[in-house]
Design a protein around this motif. Structure first.
Motif, PDB file in Angstrom:
ATOM      1  N   LEU A 214       0.855  -1.193   0.000  1.00 23.58           N
ATOM      2  CA  LEU A 214       0.000   0.000   0.000  1.00 23.58           C
ATOM      3  C   LEU A 214       0.890   1.241   0.000  1.00 23.58           C
ATOM      4  N   SER A 215       0.682   2.103  -0.990  1.00 27.95           N
ATOM      5  CA  SER A 215       1.426   3.365  -1.035  1.00 27.95           C
ATOM      6  C   SER A 215       0.691   4.357  -0.143  1.00 27.95           C
ATOM      7  N   LEU A 216       1.103   4.437   1.092  1.00 29.62           N
ATOM      8  CA  LEU A 216       0.381   5.254   2.072  1.00 29.62           C
ATOM      9  C   LEU A 216       0.892   6.698   2.042  1.00 29.62           C
ATOM     10  N   HIS A 217       2.170   6.851   2.207  1.00 34.26           N
ATOM     11  CA  HIS A 217       2.890   8.127   2.099  1.00 34.26           C
ATOM     12  C   HIS A 217       2.605   9.158   3.179  1.00 34.26           C
ATOM     13  N   SER A 218       1.425   9.091   3.791  1.00 34.96           N
ATOM     14  CA  SER A 218       1.151  10.002   4.895  1.00 34.96           C
ATOM     15  C   SER A 218       0.015   9.415   5.710  1.00 34.96           C
ATOM     16  N   ALA A 219       0.117   9.542   7.032  1.00 35.55           N
ATOM     17  CA  ALA A 219      -0.971   9.052   7.889  1.00 35.55           C
ATOM     18  C   ALA A 219      -1.744  10.245   8.463  1.00 35.55           C
ATOM     19  N   ASP A 220      -1.609  11.374   7.774  1.00 33.17           N
ATOM     20  CA  ASP A 220      -2.373  12.564   8.141  1.00 33.17           C
ATOM     21  C   ASP A 220      -3.383  12.806   7.014  1.00 33.17           C
ATOM     22  N   GLU A 221      -4.671  12.872   7.373  1.00 34.35           N
ATOM     23  CA  GLU A 221      -5.719  12.934   6.332  1.00 34.35           C
ATOM     24  C   GLU A 221      -5.489  14.088   5.341  1.00 34.35           C
ATOM     25  N   ALA A 222      -5.312  15.299   5.867  1.00 34.04           N
ATOM     26  CA  ALA A 222      -5.172  16.457   4.971  1.00 34.04           C
ATOM     27  C   ALA A 222      -3.862  16.354   4.188  1.00 34.04           C
ATOM     28  N   GLY A 223      -2.804  15.912   4.876  1.00 39.48           N
ATOM     29  CA  GLY A 223      -1.500  15.795   4.218  1.00 39.48           C
ATOM     30  C   GLY A 223      -1.552  14.774   3.095  1.00 39.48           C
ATOM     31  N   ARG A 224      -2.250  13.653   3.323  1.00 36.02           N
ATOM     32  CA  ARG A 224      -2.331  12.602   2.285  1.00 36.02           C
ATOM     33  C   ARG A 224      -3.145  13.116   1.091  1.00 36.02           C
ATOM     34  N   GLN A 225      -4.267  13.783   1.399  1.00 34.13           N
ATOM     35  CA  GLN A 225      -5.118  14.285   0.306  1.00 34.13           C
ATOM     36  C   GLN A 225      -4.379  15.321  -0.545  1.00 34.13           C
ATOM     37  N   ASP A 226      -3.512  16.056   0.118  1.00 28.93           N
ATOM     38  CA  ASP A 226      -2.746  17.067  -0.581  1.00 28.93           C
ATOM     39  C   ASP A 226      -1.791  16.428  -1.600  1.00 28.93           C
ATOM     40  N   LEU A 227      -1.269  15.264  -1.247  1.00 30.12           N
ATOM     41  CA  LEU A 227      -0.323  14.572  -2.142  1.00 30.12           C
ATOM     42  C   LEU A 227      -1.047  13.677  -3.148  1.00 30.12           C
ATOM     43  N   ILE A 228      -2.185  13.109  -2.719  1.00 26.30           N
ATOM     44  CA  ILE A 228      -2.891  12.115  -3.535  1.00 26.30           C
ATOM     45  C   ILE A 228      -4.347  12.558  -3.677  1.00 26.30           C
ATOM     46  N   PRO A 229      -4.701  13.237  -4.745  1.00 29.26           N
ATOM     47  CA  PRO A 229      -6.091  13.717  -4.884  1.00 29.26           C
ATOM     48  C   PRO A 229      -7.131  12.606  -4.692  1.00 29.26           C
ATOM     49  N   LEU A 230      -6.805  11.393  -5.131  1.00 27.60           N
ATOM     50  CA  LEU A 230      -7.753  10.272  -5.007  1.00 27.60           C
ATOM     51  C   LEU A 230      -8.093   9.962  -3.543  1.00 27.60           C
ATOM     52  N   ALA A 231      -7.200  10.357  -2.639  1.00 28.77           N
ATOM     53  CA  ALA A 231      -7.411  10.045  -1.215  1.00 28.77           C
ATOM     54  C   ALA A 231      -8.648  10.755  -0.652  1.00 28.77           C
ATOM     55  N   LYS A 232      -9.143  11.766  -1.372  1.00 28.33           N
ATOM     56  CA  LYS A 232     -10.358  12.457  -0.893  1.00 28.33           C
ATOM     57  C   LYS A 232     -11.539  11.495  -0.868  1.00 28.33           C
ATOM     58  N   SER A 233     -11.473  10.443  -1.692  1.00 28.21           N
ATOM     59  CA  SER A 233     -12.610   9.499  -1.711  1.00 28.21           C
ATOM     60  C   SER A 233     -12.312   8.214  -0.913  1.00 28.21           C
ATOM     61  N   VAL A 234     -11.107   8.107  -0.366  1.00 28.66           N
ATOM     62  CA  VAL A 234     -10.797   6.924   0.456  1.00 28.66           C
ATOM     63  C   VAL A 234     -10.129   7.405   1.744  1.00 28.66           C
ATOM     64  N   SER A 235     -10.876   7.394   2.836  1.00 27.99           N
ATOM     65  CA  SER A 235     -10.330   7.947   4.085  1.00 27.99           C
ATOM     66  C   SER A 235      -9.274   7.010   4.683  1.00 27.99           C
ATOM     67  N   LEU A 236      -8.474   7.560   5.578  1.00 27.49           N
ATOM     68  CA  LEU A 236      -7.480   6.735   6.285  1.00 27.49           C
ATOM     69  C   LEU A 236      -8.170   5.675   7.140  1.00 27.49           C
ATOM     70  N   ASP A 237      -9.335   6.029   7.704  1.00 23.15           N
ATOM     71  CA  ASP A 237     -10.080   5.034   8.499  1.00 23.15           C
ATOM     72  C   ASP A 237     -10.453   3.834   7.643  1.00 23.15           C
ATOM     73  N   ARG A 238     -10.914   4.122   6.429  1.00 21.95           N
ATOM     74  CA  ARG A 238     -11.318   3.031   5.514  1.00 21.95           C
ATOM     75  C   ARG A 238     -10.104   2.173   5.136  1.00 21.95           C
ATOM     76  N   LEU A 239      -8.963   2.843   4.936  1.00 24.29           N
ATOM     77  CA  LEU A 239      -7.749   2.087   4.582  1.00 24.29           C
ATOM     78  C   LEU A 239      -7.303   1.206   5.740  1.00 24.29           C
ATOM     79  N   ARG A 240      -7.381   1.762   6.938  1.00 25.42           N
ATOM     80  CA  ARG A 240      -6.960   0.987   8.117  1.00 25.42           C
ATOM     81  C   ARG A 240      -7.871  -0.231   8.319  1.00 25.42           C
TER      82      ARG A 240
END
Ligand SMILES: C[S@@+](CC[C@H](N)C(=O)[O-])C[C@H]1O[C@@H](n2cnc3c(N)ncnc32)[C@H](O)[C@@H]1O
Ligand code: SF4
Length: 356
Positions: A214-240
């Motif tokens: 899993l290419s996680l790259h950040s465990a901070d919601e806003a920080g991850r979304q900033d790097l990975i636009p797709l992360a806006k539709s997949v939350s960290l909670d859902r990934l965990r």
């Protein structure tokens, strides 16, 4: 022959006369397992069967455009052109141990559009067909035969998001692991994903022994979304939740890929968030040094010191950690970077041809 990588199609096409079945098996062994060229391998079958194979199979849907060999280490980059004229890349990694890995592409471009990724910044996303994905393995093995080597491990870490091309990916894995075709053990395959929960679970259910990263790259919601636009539709909670579910069926460690970006993902608080995110998850963390790309001047890689400090914090929390050593630094940086502009141009031309 509908598709050469469909094992049942072989039997339907050629029947089960034992001599033909044996000679076809030798043909596939030479071609797909031993790296012989398609033409050489045809010598294993009767002329009439060879004629049929030649007229019905397109052995190389990809055309090799360029090969770059690293002078620093054992990496080679193969640049291929699709029939549409788009470029993809495949990387051969020869480890000192004699083991050879192949990094293959599953798409041209990628819809996830990660800010740090040249493939994501191409502005296109086209699925590669199973034959185009498999041809990367076939052509790499043809090269390696001259060195008495064969691809041992295959990682879906080249261009594209493999789980956005899941149907084709499943067909490819079936072909790669079929004893009648490539015969790779599923443990030799690794699928790397930006995180598509339903497809991660389906892949695990269908191919439980195939490795997942899993290419996680950040465990901070806003920080991850900033790097990975797709992360806006997949939350960290859902990934965990997905990682915990995978763990119920599978006792192996999942690989977590984590990009080291200065003051974005490498601070002490980022390490603490990562540790909290991975609580109760059997993970192996792979820290990835950033290769800078065009058009992302706001991103900078972490210093070696920051990487080591980060790694030590994770190790102290009990996680196995590796810092990825980037092979082939002299044969061009980040995946997709070499061909980013060329593909953009070709995609534009194709679009205007369709609109005309
Ligand atoms: C190109 S992606 C392909 C597989 C899948 N789409 C994914 O993101 O895992 C493979 C890996 O390369 C990493 N990567 C992409 N751009 C990079 C860059 N500029 N520097 C270092 N690693 C990068 C990604 O984060 C990912 O972990
Ligand atoms: S890192 Fe992976 S998911 Fe993100 S844009 Fe690149 S290929 Fe796509």
């Amino acid at each position: 022959m509908p598709h050469w990588y469909d094992v049942t199609a072989w039997n339907e096409r050629f029947g089960n006369d034992s001599q033909t079945v044996h000679s076809l098996r030798r043909f596939r062994t030479r071609w797909l397992k031993q790296g012989w060229s398609f033409e050489e391998s045809l010598g294993e079958v009767a002329p009439s069967v060879a004629e049929t194979l030649q007229s019905e199979i397109d052995p190389h849907p990809l055309q090799l455009a360029e090969r770059l060999d690293s002078e620093l280490d054992g990496a080679s980059k193969l640049l291929f052109r699709t029939s549409e004229g788009l470029m993809i890349e495949t990387v051969i990694l020869r480890a000192g141990t004699g083991r050879t890995s192949l990094c293959i592409s599953s798409q041209v471009g990628c819809a996830a559009a990660c800010r740090f990724c040249a493939t994501g910044q191409m502005g296109i996303a086209r699925n590669l067909s199973p034959a185009q994905i498999l041809d990367q393995v076939v052509q790499a093995n043809e090269f390696l035969r001259a060195e008495d080597r064969r691809v041992r491990n295959i990682v879906f870490m080249g261009m594209g998001e493999p789980l956005h091309n899941a149907e084709n990916l499943h067909q490819v894995i079936r072909a790669l692991t079929s004893p009648l075709l490539f015969d790779y053990a599923p443990q030799r395959l690794l699928v790397s994903t930006v995180g598509i929960p339903d497809e991660m679970l389906r892949l695990d259910k269908t191919f439980p022994a195939v490795n997942l990263a899993l290419s996680l790259h950040s465990a901070d919601e806003a920080g991850r979304q900033d790097l990975i636009p797709l992360a806006k539709s997949v939350s960290l909670d859902r990934l965990r939740e997905t990682l915990l579910q995978l763990q119920l069926t599978d006792k192996r460690r999942i690989m977590i890929e984590y990009l080291m970006l200065n003051q974005r993902t490498d601070r002490p608080e980022d390490a603490e968030k990562l540790i909290a995110f991975l609580k109760n998850i059997q993970a192996h963390i792979n820290l990835i040094p950033y290769n800078s790309i065009d058009g992302a001047d706001h991103l900078q890689g972490s210093s070696q010191e920051a990487r080591e400090l980060f790694a030590n914090t994770l190790k102290a929390a009990g996680f196995p950690v590796t810092i990825r050593y980037s092979l082939g630094a002299d044969i061009a940086a980040a995946c997709g970077q070499l061909i980013q502009r060329e593909n953009r141009e070709i995609a534009k031309q194709l679009k205007s041809a369709v609109n005309r």
